[in-house]
Design an enzyme around this catalytic site. Sequence first.
Site, PDB file in Angstrom:
ATOM      1  N   ASN A  28       6.781  -0.543  -1.037  1.00  0.00           N
ATOM      2  CA  ASN A  28       5.960  -0.544  -0.316  1.00  0.00           C
ATOM      3  C   ASN A  28       4.386  -0.418  -0.798  1.00  0.00           C
ATOM      4  O   ASN A  28       4.085   0.592  -1.104  1.00  0.00           O
ATOM      5  CB  ASN A  28       6.047   0.550   1.138  1.00  0.00           C
ATOM      6  CG  ASN A  28       5.276   0.481   2.096  1.00  0.00           C
ATOM      7  OD1 ASN A  28       5.125  -0.531   2.600  1.00  0.00           O
ATOM      8  ND2 ASN A  28       4.569   1.633   2.323  1.00  0.00           N
ATOM      9  N   GLU A  29       3.517  -1.513  -0.682  1.00  0.00           N
ATOM     10  CA  GLU A  29       2.236  -1.601  -1.208  1.00  0.00           C
ATOM     11  C   GLU A  29       2.259  -0.834  -2.570  1.00  0.00           C
ATOM     12  O   GLU A  29       1.322  -0.244  -3.035  1.00  0.00           O
ATOM     13  CB  GLU A  29       1.532  -0.700  -0.212  1.00  0.00           C
ATOM     14  CG  GLU A  29       1.282  -1.441   1.044  1.00  0.00           C
ATOM     15  CD  GLU A  29       0.183  -0.878   2.071  1.00  0.00           C
ATOM     16  OE1 GLU A  29      -0.389   0.112   1.619  1.00  0.00           O
ATOM     17  OE2 GLU A  29       0.204  -1.085   3.111  1.00  0.00           O
TER      18      GLU A  29
END
Length: 303
Positions: A28-29
Site C-alpha cells: 500500500n503506497e
Amino acid sequence: PATSTWGAKRAAAGHPAPFNLEYVGIGNEDKITPEFEERFKMIYAAVHAKYPKMQVIGTVGPSPKGEDYDKGWALASQLNVPLVDEHYYEKPKWFLTNNRRYDTYDRRKPKVYLGEYASWGNTLFNAVAEAAYMTSLERNGDVVQLASYAPLLAKEGHTQWNPDLIYFNNSTVVPTVNYYVQQLFGQNQGTEYVAGVVTPPAGAVADTTVAASCVRDAKTGDVILKLVNASTTAQPFQVDLSGLKGLNLAATRTIFTGDKDAKNTFVSPNTVIPKTAAYKAKSRFSYEAQPYSLTVIRMRGKR
C-alpha cells in the site's frame, strides 16, 4: 471452512460462512525498492500458487506519476499482476484537465483499481470536478475496473485526514456534496459504455470544465446520461438517442447544483442535495446544464 484455524476465528467472530474473497492487495503506497520487489515476488508467487483464481492487486505508490509509480507499474507488468492500485489526491483543476488520462492506457497491461482518489476539499466545485473525472472512469471501464473514494467516515473533532466522504458527531450525520456525486454514480451504473450519444458544447476539447457519459444497463435496458458542467455559465449538450432502440423517453432527471463554494455542514447539512423529477426526453434534444452541476437523466428500457 469453519473447522480450519482461521475459519474458526471467523466463525467465532459471528460469520461462519466464507467471505468468498476475490481480491487481495499486496502493499500500500510502498517505496518500490529492490527489497520490496523481492518480497512482493515471493508473496505474489505464494498467493498465486495457493489460490490461482485470486485477483492480486499490486501497488504503484501514492501519486499519479513519479518514480514509485513507474517502478510499480514496471513490476506489475513484468509479473502480469491482474490489477494495480492507483492513489492520488489533487486539486479540482487536475481532475478537470486529466479527463483523458486513461484513454491512452495500454489495454494489454494490468487493469486499474483506483483505490483512493479525491480533490482537496468538500465544496461543490470539488464534487463537480470529481464527477467530470468519473465520466472518464466510465468511458474507460475496460481499464479502470474498480474505484473507491477517499476515507469514508470521519467524526467531528477527531479527523486524521481531509477530505472524507461522510462526517458525523454523536447526534448528526452529514453526507458531503462529494458523497452525493458518488451516490448518483453508484445508483446509475451501466454495464456498457455507449459512445457518440452526447456531444459536448463547441470547444469542449479545450474547455475541460464540461464532461459527459452515456451508459446502458444490460439487465434493465435503461440508458443513463451524466452531464457535468464545472464552469461559471450554463452549457448546452446535444443528445442523440435515435440509434438506441427500446427506450421509454418518459425519463427521470436528477439535478445536483448550487453555489461553487457551497458545503454541507453540521449547521446546514442539506445545503446541496440532489433533486429528482420526471423528465420528457426526445430521440434528439439539446440540454442546457446549469453552472456547477451534475445532471443524471435515466430512460427506462421497454420490456
